[in-house]
Design a protein around this motif. Structure first.
Motif, mmCIF file in Angstrom:
data_model
loop_
_atom_site.group_PDB
_atom_site.id
_atom_site.type_symbol
_atom_site.label_atom_id
_atom_site.label_comp_id
_atom_site.label_asym_id
_atom_site.label_seq_id
_atom_site.Cartn_x
_atom_site.Cartn_y
_atom_site.Cartn_z
ATOM 1 N N PHE A 17 45.131 35.767 36.071
ATOM 2 C CA PHE A 17 44.376 35.317 34.906
ATOM 3 C C PHE A 17 42.905 35.719 34.940
ATOM 4 C CE2 PHE A 17 47.964 32.321 34.708
ATOM 5 C CZ PHE A 17 48.300 32.425 33.366
ATOM 6 N N ASN A 18 42.411 36.190 36.099
ATOM 7 C CA ASN A 18 40.986 36.535 36.224
ATOM 8 C C ASN A 18 40.835 37.827 37.022
ATOM 9 O OD1 ASN A 18 39.683 33.730 35.307
ATOM 10 N ND2 ASN A 18 41.341 33.273 36.728
ATOM 11 N N PHE A 19 41.463 38.877 36.540
ATOM 12 C CA PHE A 19 41.561 40.101 37.330
ATOM 13 C C PHE A 19 40.193 40.734 37.577
ATOM 14 C CE2 PHE A 19 42.520 44.660 37.956
ATOM 15 C CZ PHE A 19 43.337 44.533 39.073
ATOM 16 N N LEU A 20 39.322 40.759 36.566
ATOM 17 C CA LEU A 20 38.015 41.385 36.746
ATOM 18 C C LEU A 20 37.174 40.642 37.786
ATOM 19 C CD1 LEU A 20 36.955 42.380 33.104
ATOM 20 C CD2 LEU A 20 37.649 43.886 34.972
ATOM 21 N N VAL A 21 37.214 39.322 37.743
ATOM 22 C CA VAL A 21 36.468 38.555 38.740
ATOM 23 C C VAL A 21 37.060 38.789 40.128
ATOM 24 C CG1 VAL A 21 35.668 36.265 39.423
ATOM 25 C CG2 VAL A 21 35.891 36.820 37.009
ATOM 26 N N ALA A 22 38.387 38.918 40.190
ATOM 27 C CA ALA A 22 39.039 39.196 41.473
ATOM 28 C C ALA A 22 38.557 40.517 42.050
ATOM 29 C CB ALA A 22 40.557 39.209 41.304
ATOM 30 N N ILE A 23 38.386 41.521 41.187
ATOM 31 C CA ILE A 23 37.897 42.827 41.645
ATOM 32 C C ILE A 23 36.475 42.696 42.199
ATOM 33 C CG2 ILE A 23 37.208 45.131 40.895
ATOM 34 C CD1 ILE A 23 40.202 44.811 41.179
ATOM 35 N N VAL A 24 35.623 41.963 41.495
ATOM 36 C CA VAL A 24 34.247 41.775 41.958
ATOM 37 C C VAL A 24 34.236 41.032 43.297
ATOM 38 C CG1 VAL A 24 32.023 40.680 41.445
ATOM 39 C CG2 VAL A 24 33.319 41.811 39.625
ATOM 40 N N PHE A 25 35.074 40.017 43.419
ATOM 41 C CA PHE A 25 35.185 39.270 44.672
ATOM 42 C C PHE A 25 35.616 40.192 45.818
ATOM 43 C CE2 PHE A 25 37.992 36.739 47.533
ATOM 44 C CZ PHE A 25 37.016 35.928 48.095
ATOM 45 N N ALA A 26 36.605 41.054 45.547
ATOM 46 C CA ALA A 26 37.077 41.985 46.569
ATOM 47 C C ALA A 26 35.974 42.972 46.965
ATOM 48 C CB ALA A 26 38.311 42.743 46.061
ATOM 49 N N ILE A 27 35.172 43.398 45.997
ATOM 50 C CA ILE A 27 34.061 44.307 46.291
ATOM 51 C C ILE A 27 33.044 43.625 47.199
ATOM 52 C CG2 ILE A 27 32.076 45.515 45.284
ATOM 53 C CD1 ILE A 27 33.864 46.134 42.856
ATOM 54 N N PHE A 28 32.761 42.342 46.924
ATOM 55 C CA PHE A 28 31.850 41.590 47.788
ATOM 56 C C PHE A 28 32.353 41.570 49.220
ATOM 57 C CE2 PHE A 28 29.770 38.615 44.414
ATOM 58 C CZ PHE A 28 28.926 39.648 44.065
ATOM 59 N N LEU A 29 33.642 41.266 49.383
ATOM 60 C CA LEU A 29 34.216 41.206 50.732
ATOM 61 C C LEU A 29 34.166 42.574 51.406
ATOM 62 C CD1 LEU A 29 37.361 38.883 50.423
ATOM 63 C CD2 LEU A 29 35.035 38.296 51.150
ATOM 64 N N ALA A 30 34.437 43.646 50.645
ATOM 65 C CA ALA A 30 34.430 44.990 51.219
ATOM 66 C C ALA A 30 33.028 45.406 51.661
ATOM 67 C CB ALA A 30 34.985 45.992 50.198
ATOM 68 N N LEU A 31 32.036 45.132 50.817
ATOM 69 C CA LEU A 31 30.663 45.471 51.193
ATOM 70 C C LEU A 31 30.216 44.657 52.411
ATOM 71 C CD1 LEU A 31 28.974 45.679 47.666
ATOM 72 C CD2 LEU A 31 29.606 47.578 49.178
#
Length: 467
Positions: free
Chosen positions: A430-444
């Motif tokens: 239900f919140n795919f874009l926010v999930a992508i941003v969250f994953a980017i935070f974890l990756a960085l």
């Protein structure tokens, strides 16, 4: 990698210590205060997608997840009473990489929750004082409560207990005032996603409402971050956690049912102030009860905002002390014995989020909604890692001292783990874009983690994490 931070620790003494001053009542106040703003706003959005009856099922499921999680999490908190909380448990179970994942997820949860609450405080004050810009008021709230946290944990915890008790009193007053108009038929009308009967479409609404049910209980685990400052953590933390979750479950059910039964619940399902609006159904707009609720309702927001500042600062402090963040963030104030730099650093990020509309307002969601969703993502990932850590430590370290053991093991932690995985999958859907941003935070963050191994090798000895 598990031995990464051990090789050069021998003979070192840490000068990054917190003062042990918190008692059981203060810890209970922190546990409830961290969460209680969720009883005042946010949850009613779940009615818009699930209806009242559908949301009851969602809320009961989430309440069961949190109850089993807290009973299981308490075993970790009392076995490893560490300011890092989940970070410390995962590092002990899975080594530095596990510690990073848990610490980063917890940091996202606790750094992104305060700006959402600060914006709610600003919006509330704007209603009372129309000339006051909500964002400026939110920044002002940060400055005031960061200062209060820096002055000392004893003062901060005493304040937290007082405003928490006032917030609970206010919720009880609300239920008492609307009770004369209580009609169960109001609550059940259109209770299945707007329909009077259950259908397969109701399932979609119940799953979509999961984040709003989580908001009822989000951040109660923050008590773990105060474990090093507890006088007797092995006794006081279990009492605070168990009493806290029971208090919140009762209040959540009471507030939701009494608000929905007071009148037309559909008028409450997409607003930030469901309690005052529900009270209008009974006493009218100009009642003295109405004015009291509007003013005292601020205590719930303040209690959570203030408590979560305490939580994020201890997480930043613990990660910096262990070499996962720059070491200077782990310095303790020489007079007040509080992690003042960590308090300020988290506040800077939160204030930046408040003023970052263009960066955070995406995917058709409001600034506040995206900030809340980001915080929930961090929480759910942390819950999953924590339960995995519990299972791992039961196998790898069976002789660890466990003053409190999770009841009905392995069923309680297993239910909490499965429920958290379901929540994560739902949130991503239900919140795919926010999930992508969250994953980017974890990756960085992971890139930074890989590049700063030397910080962990030279970090001060942390006896609670050494074997």
């Amino acid at each position: 990698m598990k031995s990464e931070s051990k090789s050069q620790h021998v003979g070192k003494v840490t000068h990054h210590e917190l003062k042990q001053t918190l008692g059981t009542w203060q810890l209970w106040g922190i546990a409830v205060g961290l969460v209680i703003s969720g009883e005042y706003f946010g949850w009613s959005y779940g009615w818009a997608s699930a209806g009242t009856l559908g949301f009851v099922i969602t809320a009961v499921f989430i309440a069961a997840m949190y109850t089993t999680f807290i009973f299981s999490f308490t075993e970790l908190t009392t076995s490893i009473p560490h300011a890092g909380g989940p970070f410390a448990y995962a590092r002990h179970a899975f080594g530095p990489t596990g510690g990073y994942l848990a610490g980063a997820a917890t940091l996202v949860e606790f750094v992104f929750a305060p700006p959402a609450i600060a914006l709610a405080i600003g919006a509330y004050l704007h209603v009372q004082f129309p000339g006051l810009e909500p964002k400026h008021a939110a920044m002002g709230a940060y400055l005031v409560f960061m200062a209060l946290n820096i002055v000392g944990v004893q003062i901060a915890a005493a304040f937290e207990l007082c405003v928490t008790l006032l917030a609970i009193f206010e919720l009880l007053v609300f239920m008492g005032v609307v009770s004369p108009g209580f009609q169960w038929s109001n609550f059940t009308k259109g209770g299945w996603s707007g329909a009077d009967t259950f259908s397969m479409g109701s399932f979609h609404g119940m799953f979509a409402a999961i984040p709003f049910a989580i908001w009822f209980f989000l951040a109660i685990e923050g008590v773990a971050m105060a474990a090093e400052e507890a006088k007797n953590p092995k006794r006081s933390i279990p009492i605070a956690y168990v009493a806290g979750i029971l208090t919140l479950v009762v209040l959540a059910i009471g507030v939701m049912v009494f608000a929905g039964a007071a009148g037309d619940w559909t008028k409450l399902s997409n607003i930030n102030d469901p309690l005052p609006q529900a009270m209008k159904f009974i006493v009218g707009e100009h009642s003295g009860w109405m004015h009291m609720l509007v003013w005292l309702g601020l205590f719930g927001l303040v209690a959570s905002f203030h408590g979560i500042i305490l939580g994020y600062s201890r997480q930043i402090f613990a990660l910096a002390r262990a070499g996962y963040l720059p070491e200077w963030l782990s310095k303790v104030h020489p007079r007040f014995k509080t992690p003042h730099r960590a308090i300020i650093a988290g506040g800077v990020v939160g204030i930046a989020a408040i003023y970052s509309d263009e960066l955070i307002q995406f995917g058709g969601q409001t600034l506040t909604a995206n900030i809340v969703t980001m915080s929930v993502f961090g929480a759910i990932v942390m819950y999953i890692i924590s339960m995995l850590s519990l299972f791992k430590l039961r196998r790898s370290d069976p002789n660890m001292e466990r003053p409190f053991r999770a009841p009905l093991f392995p069923f309680f932690p297993a239910f909490a783990l499965v429920a958290a995985v379901i929540c994560l999958a739902t949130m991503v859907y239900f919140n795919f874009l926010v999930a992508i941003v969250f994953a980017i935070f974890l990756a960085l963050g992971y890139v930074y983690f890989l590049l700063t191994r030397h910080q962990r090798e030279t970090a001060p000895t942390d006896a609670l994490l050494e074997e």
